[in-house]
Design a protein around this motif. Structure first.
Motif, PDB file in Angstrom:
ATOM      1  N   ARG A  14      10.701  20.897  10.691  1.00  0.00           N
ATOM      2  CA  ARG A  14      10.440  19.594  10.083  1.00  0.00           C
ATOM      3  C   ARG A  14      11.229  19.415   8.794  1.00  0.00           C
ATOM      4  N   SER A  66      -5.452  14.858   0.024  1.00  0.00           N
ATOM      5  CA  SER A  66      -6.604  15.442   0.714  1.00  0.00           C
ATOM      6  C   SER A  66      -6.589  16.961   0.552  1.00  0.00           C
ATOM      7  N   ARG A  91       3.335   9.912  -6.429  1.00  0.00           N
ATOM      8  CA  ARG A  91       4.061  10.517  -5.317  1.00  0.00           C
ATOM      9  C   ARG A  91       5.130   9.593  -4.745  1.00  0.00           C
ATOM     10  N   GLY A 133      -5.606  14.945   5.755  1.00  0.00           N
ATOM     11  CA  GLY A 133      -4.706  13.833   5.438  1.00  0.00           C
ATOM     12  C   GLY A 133      -5.502  12.551   5.329  1.00  0.00           C
ATOM     13  N   THR A 134      -4.951  11.570   4.666  1.00  0.00           N
ATOM     14  CA  THR A 134      -5.673  10.324   4.410  1.00  0.00           C
ATOM     15  C   THR A 134      -6.125   9.623   5.693  1.00  0.00           C
ATOM     16  N   THR A 173       1.889  15.279   9.380  1.00  0.00           N
ATOM     17  CA  THR A 173       1.325  14.172   8.600  1.00  0.00           C
ATOM     18  C   THR A 173       0.039  14.662   7.944  1.00  0.00           C
ATOM     19  N   MET A 174      -0.219  15.946   8.090  1.00  0.00           N
ATOM     20  CA  MET A 174      -1.411  16.549   7.489  1.00  0.00           C
ATOM     21  C   MET A 174      -1.038  17.932   6.960  1.00  0.00           C
TER      22      MET A 174
HETATM   23  C1  LIG Z   1       0.981  12.134   3.986  1.00  0.00           C
HETATM   24  C2  LIG Z   1       1.194  13.521   4.434  1.00  0.00           C
HETATM   25  C3  LIG Z   1       0.207  14.513   4.303  1.00  0.00           C
HETATM   26  C4  LIG Z   1      -1.176  14.221   3.816  1.00  0.00           C
HETATM   27  O1  LIG Z   1      -1.211  13.718   2.501  1.00  0.00           O
HETATM   28  P1  LIG Z   1      -2.503  12.983   1.982  1.00  0.00           P
HETATM   29  O2  LIG Z   1      -2.133  12.617   0.584  1.00  0.00           O
HETATM   30  O3  LIG Z   1      -3.623  13.940   2.054  1.00  0.00           O
HETATM   31  O4  LIG Z   1      -2.733  11.799   2.857  1.00  0.00           O
HETATM   32  C5  LIG Z   1       0.524  15.813   4.659  1.00  0.00           C
HETATM   33  N1  LIG Z   1       1.742  16.116   5.159  1.00  0.00           N
HETATM   34  C6  LIG Z   1       2.699  15.187   5.305  1.00  0.00           C
HETATM   35  C7  LIG Z   1       4.030  15.591   5.822  1.00  0.00           C
HETATM   36  C8  LIG Z   1       2.455  13.854   4.961  1.00  0.00           C
HETATM   37  O5  LIG Z   1       3.397  12.940   5.143  1.00  0.00           O
END
Ligand SMILES: *Cc1c(COP(=O)(O)O)cnc(C)c1O
Length: 355
Positions: A186, A260, A97, A301-302, A235-236
């Motif tokens: 976003r 995730s 990624r 999310g992580t 972020t999730m």
């Molecule tokens: C990092 C992120 C996630 C979650 O990604 P993971 O790989 O599960 O940590 C989701 N949405 C956005 C915009 C992110 O930056």
């Protein structure tokens, strides 16, 4: 004699800072481990990665990253199991990624052997910073910045790839109240929403502050064109449960393809939970909430693993979510953590042991 270049150079710390850290009261992202890695791209090539003591670095004020935001990052975690062994969770996904993000930002891709060799060495050197026990982990932040001097708006010809790490604790995330976006966006079609591009996050701060002033911790972003479809939490990724069915949006160029998220989808399939991966209409969610059929909303999310949502606002109306018995969010969180701490069978080969 073998005269090939070393795969990496290591300069160790003289004295560890670990005793200055209160591992029972960690503020997320405030304490960095003893070592970090950096690797420079110059003359069209990634040079030998360097592991050095964590600390400030110098850059020219005209370095392109400061002016044009040519920067991408990743977020991943290492876990220590009860036998003291360290595992990464699906790290090849993060590696792939960051290169996908880099490509979109015209940053040269990073070599796989450099990534894994230096990451594993860092984790070995700083293994004491990884605490065993439920909820403890080492958060890993790989990132790339454009370092060439010069304010011309063109891609840099020099970059620095870095990895820094910080201990993280059980993120007893308070359940969150969210607001569905109806004004700001976003990401857009053809844009960089699918990349972990630094600017995507800076641009969310202002609308998120407005949401916070209204009592919401997060914005659930909708599609920029119509605001009729729920896409992700910024972020999730985001999941909805109507009745016994889970719903989440398919990934596209506006949505980040979360590790995730794809793990939760797999766990749902493994456990006979019906899952629909299709555009999630705001109208459908509001309607389900009105009828009492909307059982759960959670983010994945992580950093937080799973974050429960307890209520949402849309069109000026706030709705609480019901308390449900055996929520999917708890099941998913426990299932993921059991794999991450090497307590459950790792059917899909998600763990990567650091030896
Ligand atoms: C990092 C992120 C996630 C979650 O990604 P993971 O790989 O599960 O940590 C989701 N949405 C956005 C915009 C992110 O930056």
């Amino acid at each position: 004699m073998n005269v090939s270049k070393p795969l990496l150079n290591i300069k160790k710390i003289e004295k560890t800072r670990i005793n200055q850290v209160d591992f029972n009261n960690l503020a997320f992202g405030k304490n960095y481990s003893d070592h970090m890695m950096y690797c420079d791209y110059v003359d069209g090539e990634w040079q030998t990665p360097q592991i050095v003591p964590y600390g400030p670095m110098e850059y020219a004020p005209s370095a392109k990253v400061f002016h044009y935001g040519q920067a991408v990052f990743e977020g991943m975690k290492a876990f220590k199991d009860d036998n003291g062994e360290v595992h990464l969770f699906r790290p090849e996904q993060n590696f792939e990624r960051i290169n996908k993000s880099s490509k979109r930002l015209a940053i040269p891709e990073f070599p796989k052997d450099f990534f894994f060799e230096s990451l594993e060495t860092l984790l070995q050197l700083d293994t004491d910073w990884i605490k065993a026990g439920q909820g403890n982990s080492l958060y890993i932040r790989p990132f790339v910045i454009a370092t060439e001097e010069g304010v011309a708006a063109s891609p840099s010809d020099q970059y620095r790839f870095m990895i820094i790490t910080c201990p993280a604790q059980a993120y007893y995330s308070q359940p969150v109240k969210v607001i569905f976006a109806q004004e700001y966006s976003r990401s857009a079609d053809g844009g960089v929403g699918y990349a972990k591009a630094a600017g995507n996050y800076g641009a969310q701060f202002y609308p998120t502050n407005l949401a916070k002033e209204k009592g919401y911790q997060q914005v659930i972003w909708t599609d920029a064109k119509s605001h009729n479809y729920l896409e992700e939490a910024g972020t999730m990724n985001i999941f909805f449960r109507i009745g016994d069915k889970l719903l989440t949006a398919p990934t596209n160029d506006r949505i980040l393809d979360g590790v995730s998220r794809k793990s939760v989808i797999q766990l749902a399939k493994d456990n006979g939970i019906e899952i629909e991966i299709a555009p999630v209409e705001v109208k459908r969610i509001v309607e389900a909430a009105r009828k009492g059929e909307l059982k759960e909303i959670f983010g994945t999310g992580t950093a937080a693993t799973i974050a429960k949502v307890i209520g949402f606002e849309h069109d000026g109306v706030y709705r609480d979510l019901p308390e449900v018995e055996s929520p999917y969010s708890d099941f998913m969180k426990k299932s993921l953590q059991d794999i991450q701490y090497n307590r459950a069978e790792d059917k899909h080969g998600w763990l990567h042991k650091v030896s």
